[in-house]
Write a protein that holds these residues in place. Sequence first.
Motif, PDB file in Angstrom:
ATOM      1  N   ALA A   1      27.599  60.154  37.837  1.00  0.00           N
ATOM      2  CA  ALA A   1      27.607  58.735  38.645  1.00  0.00           C
ATOM      3  C   ALA A   1      26.248  58.082  38.510  1.00  0.00           C
ATOM      4  O   ALA A   1      25.293  58.648  38.346  1.00  0.00           O
ATOM      5  N   THR A   2      26.293  56.680  38.334  1.00  0.00           N
ATOM      6  CA  THR A   2      25.108  56.037  38.323  1.00  0.00           C
ATOM      7  C   THR A   2      25.247  54.832  39.356  1.00  0.00           C
ATOM      8  O   THR A   2      26.560  54.022  39.091  1.00  0.00           O
ATOM      9  N   GLU A   3      24.190  54.586  40.111  1.00  0.00           N
ATOM     10  CA  GLU A   3      24.094  53.275  40.692  1.00  0.00           C
ATOM     11  C   GLU A   3      22.997  52.645  40.726  1.00  0.00           C
ATOM     12  O   GLU A   3      21.849  53.067  41.477  1.00  0.00           O
ATOM     13  N   ASN A   4      22.703  51.349  39.780  1.00  0.00           N
ATOM     14  CA  ASN A   4      21.747  51.006  39.735  1.00  0.00           C
ATOM     15  C   ASN A   4      20.536  51.944  39.206  1.00  0.00           C
ATOM     16  O   ASN A   4      20.602  52.696  38.225  1.00  0.00           O
ATOM     17  N   ARG A   5      19.293  52.122  39.972  1.00  0.00           N
ATOM     18  CA  ARG A   5      18.199  53.001  39.735  1.00  0.00           C
ATOM     19  C   ARG A   5      18.492  54.237  40.148  1.00  0.00           C
ATOM     20  O   ARG A   5      17.766  55.305  40.064  1.00  0.00           O
ATOM     21  N   PHE A   6      19.655  54.611  40.659  1.00  0.00           N
ATOM     22  CA  PHE A   6      19.818  56.011  40.905  1.00  0.00           C
ATOM     23  C   PHE A   6      20.991  56.626  40.101  1.00  0.00           C
ATOM     24  O   PHE A   6      22.120  56.052  40.026  1.00  0.00           O
ATOM     25  N   SER A   7      20.771  57.829  39.598  1.00  0.00           N
ATOM     26  CA  SER A   7      21.952  58.642  38.844  1.00  0.00           C
ATOM     27  C   SER A   7      21.520  60.220  39.263  1.00  0.00           C
ATOM     28  O   SER A   7      20.776  60.561  39.754  1.00  0.00           O
ATOM     29  N   VAL A   8      22.620  60.774  38.928  1.00  0.00           N
ATOM     30  CA  VAL A   8      22.795  62.217  39.235  1.00  0.00           C
ATOM     31  C   VAL A   8      22.972  62.802  37.716  1.00  0.00           C
ATOM     32  O   VAL A   8      23.591  62.119  36.920  1.00  0.00           O
ATOM     33  N   ASN A   9      22.515  64.099  37.939  1.00  0.00           N
ATOM     34  CA  ASN A   9      22.775  65.053  36.892  1.00  0.00           C
ATOM     35  C   ASN A   9      23.685  66.275  37.515  1.00  0.00           C
ATOM     36  O   ASN A   9      23.280  67.064  38.135  1.00  0.00           O
ATOM     37  N   PHE A  10      25.098  66.125  37.146  1.00  0.00           N
ATOM     38  CA  PHE A  10      25.784  67.038  37.835  1.00  0.00           C
ATOM     39  C   PHE A  10      26.232  68.220  36.736  1.00  0.00           C
ATOM     40  O   PHE A  10      26.832  67.818  35.814  1.00  0.00           O
ATOM     41  N   GLN A  11      25.869  69.115  37.212  1.00  0.00           N
ATOM     42  CA  GLN A  11      26.197  70.440  36.756  1.00  0.00           C
ATOM     43  C   GLN A  11      27.193  71.538  37.230  1.00  0.00           C
ATOM     44  O   GLN A  11      26.915  72.184  38.104  1.00  0.00           O
ATOM     45  N   LYS A  12      28.521  71.362  36.862  1.00  0.00           N
ATOM     46  CA  LYS A  12      29.273  72.117  37.792  1.00  0.00           C
ATOM     47  C   LYS A  12      29.426  73.565  37.445  1.00  0.00           C
ATOM     48  O   LYS A  12      29.441  74.228  38.644  1.00  0.00           O
ATOM     49  N   ALA A  13      29.278  73.905  36.423  1.00  0.00           N
ATOM     50  CA  ALA A  13      29.217  75.431  36.040  1.00  0.00           C
ATOM     51  C   ALA A  13      28.070  76.084  36.722  1.00  0.00           C
ATOM     52  O   ALA A  13      28.076  77.014  37.418  1.00  0.00           O
ATOM     53  N   ALA A  14      26.794  75.049  36.888  1.00  0.00           N
ATOM     54  CA  ALA A  14      25.530  75.745  37.452  1.00  0.00           C
ATOM     55  C   ALA A  14      25.472  75.348  39.108  1.00  0.00           C
ATOM     56  O   ALA A  14      24.811  75.776  39.671  1.00  0.00           O
ATOM     57  N   LYS A  15      26.413  74.651  39.510  1.00  0.00           N
ATOM     58  CA  LYS A  15      26.782  74.052  40.765  1.00  0.00           C
ATOM     59  C   LYS A  15      25.493  73.529  41.180  1.00  0.00           C
ATOM     60  O   LYS A  15      24.715  73.747  42.291  1.00  0.00           O
ATOM     61  N   SER A  16      25.075  72.442  40.435  1.00  0.00           N
ATOM     62  CA  SER A  16      23.816  71.687  40.801  1.00  0.00           C
ATOM     63  C   SER A  16      24.003  70.444  40.567  1.00  0.00           C
ATOM     64  O   SER A  16      25.007  69.701  39.672  1.00  0.00           O
ATOM     65  N   PHE A  17      23.386  69.467  41.447  1.00  0.00           N
ATOM     66  CA  PHE A  17      23.402  68.297  41.634  1.00  0.00           C
ATOM     67  C   PHE A  17      22.148  67.502  41.879  1.00  0.00           C
ATOM     68  O   PHE A  17      21.973  67.214  43.125  1.00  0.00           O
ATOM     69  N   SER A  18      21.411  67.200  40.824  1.00  0.00           N
ATOM     70  CA  SER A  18      20.134  66.438  41.057  1.00  0.00           C
ATOM     71  C   SER A  18      20.183  64.871  41.308  1.00  0.00           C
ATOM     72  O   SER A  18      21.099  64.388  40.485  1.00  0.00           O
ATOM     73  N   LEU A  19      19.510  64.292  41.884  1.00  0.00           N
ATOM     74  CA  LEU A  19      19.217  62.714  42.069  1.00  0.00           C
ATOM     75  C   LEU A  19      18.092  62.409  41.230  1.00  0.00           C
ATOM     76  O   LEU A  19      17.065  62.957  41.637  1.00  0.00           O
ATOM     77  N   LYS A  20      18.241  61.292  40.322  1.00  0.00           N
ATOM     78  CA  LYS A  20      17.211  60.804  39.712  1.00  0.00           C
ATOM     79  C   LYS A  20      16.836  59.596  40.118  1.00  0.00           C
ATOM     80  O   LYS A  20      17.861  58.715  40.033  1.00  0.00           O
ATOM     81  N   ILE A  21      15.616  59.145  40.508  1.00  0.00           N
ATOM     82  CA  ILE A  21      15.420  57.861  41.135  1.00  0.00           C
ATOM     83  C   ILE A  21      14.327  57.004  39.893  1.00  0.00           C
ATOM     84  O   ILE A  21      13.153  57.727  39.714  1.00  0.00           O
ATOM     85  N   SER A  22      14.729  56.171  39.264  1.00  0.00           N
ATOM     86  CA  SER A  22      14.342  55.345  38.390  1.00  0.00           C
ATOM     87  C   SER A  22      13.394  54.348  38.917  1.00  0.00           C
ATOM     88  O   SER A  22      13.980  53.558  39.897  1.00  0.00           O
ATOM     89  N   ASP A  23      12.027  53.782  38.394  1.00  0.00           N
ATOM     90  CA  ASP A  23      11.358  52.714  38.773  1.00  0.00           C
ATOM     91  C   ASP A  23      11.345  52.697  40.199  1.00  0.00           C
ATOM     92  O   ASP A  23      11.603  51.882  41.019  1.00  0.00           O
ATOM     93  N   SER A  24      10.777  53.787  40.859  1.00  0.00           N
ATOM     94  CA  SER A  24      10.707  53.799  42.192  1.00  0.00           C
ATOM     95  C   SER A  24       9.925  52.965  43.069  1.00  0.00           C
ATOM     96  O   SER A  24       9.187  52.387  42.575  1.00  0.00           O
ATOM     97  N   GLN A  25      10.606  52.446  44.281  1.00  0.00           N
ATOM     98  CA  GLN A  25      10.076  51.217  44.943  1.00  0.00           C
ATOM     99  C   GLN A  25       9.688  51.948  46.348  1.00  0.00           C
ATOM    100  O   GLN A  25       9.936  52.918  46.854  1.00  0.00           O
ATOM    101  N   LEU A  26       8.661  51.249  46.922  1.00  0.00           N
ATOM    102  CA  LEU A  26       8.067  51.679  48.031  1.00  0.00           C
ATOM    103  C   LEU A  26       9.302  51.657  49.076  1.00  0.00           C
ATOM    104  O   LEU A  26       9.234  52.745  50.015  1.00  0.00           O
ATOM    105  N   GLY A  27      10.100  50.902  49.264  1.00  0.00           N
ATOM    106  CA  GLY A  27      11.487  51.118  49.993  1.00  0.00           C
ATOM    107  C   GLY A  27      12.246  52.414  49.843  1.00  0.00           C
ATOM    108  O   GLY A  27      13.172  52.952  50.553  1.00  0.00           O
ATOM    109  N   ASP A  28      11.968  53.181  49.052  1.00  0.00           N
ATOM    110  CA  ASP A  28      12.863  54.292  48.775  1.00  0.00           C
ATOM    111  C   ASP A  28      12.293  55.453  49.393  1.00  0.00           C
ATOM    112  O   ASP A  28      12.730  56.510  49.521  1.00  0.00           O
ATOM    113  N   THR A  29      10.942  55.315  50.113  1.00  0.00           N
ATOM    114  CA  THR A  29      10.478  56.200  51.027  1.00  0.00           C
ATOM    115  C   THR A  29      11.485  56.570  51.960  1.00  0.00           C
ATOM    116  O   THR A  29      11.739  55.915  52.789  1.00  0.00           O
TER     117      THR A  29
END
Lengths: 114, 118
Positions: free
Chosen positions: A59-87
């Motif tokens: 899944a991807t939502e603008n600057r946010f995307s995930v790396n979903f690895q079902k076999a590894a049961k992993s679900f990481s979140l990547k935030i690109s172009d981080s903004q102060l409001g992401d705090t």
Amino acid sequence: AQTVTQSQPEMSVQEAETVTLSCTYDTSESNYYLFWYKQPPSRQMILVIRQEAYKQQNATENRFSVNFQKAAKSFSLKISDSQLGDTAMYFCAFMTHNTDKLIFGTGTRLQVFP
Amino acid sequence: GAVVSQHPSRVICKSGTSVKIECRSLDFQATTMFWYRQFPKQSLMLMATSNEGSKATYEQGVEKDKFLINHASLTLSTLTVTSAHPEDSSFYICSARGGAENSPYEQYFGPGTRLTVT
């Protein structure tokens, strides 16, 4: 029992940089949903992104995307172009199709520096 | 769309008294509402799940006689903390699910209520 683990209590990133938050989960179910929620200082829970387990495409939502690895049961979140409001505090959450209950991880506190 | 409100946002009560927190879905009919508790710097802990017109289902370890939940209509659920004590001080958050136009599994969260028992 289903569990969600966020191994990074705190993270920091400089504005405009990219950061990845980790999340792993444990379940024996095959049909479930995964979410990332943001909780800023106001404490209002905000849905950032969601992923259905049956979908292979990340899944991807603008600057946010995930790396979903079902076999590894992993679900990481990547935030690109981080903004102060992401705090905020970021929670990974899991829900099976059967229980309808959200199970939250312990959260990762993200600080974005100028 | 999918807005959930909570009232009050903050409440201070004396030990031994009861306090009621309201959760409303403003623009959709919530077939299911959830109540969470969040301690400082911790995650959300599900307390109970309520469906309109039926008794709430409480999570293990949550005292149903202390935390009374009423889901009287498709837009309103209430949580009453009875005989409150200082250890009940916490941040309480509700969420709601439902509405034909919304995702069938997504929960929409209220802004939370900070309860302080003195």
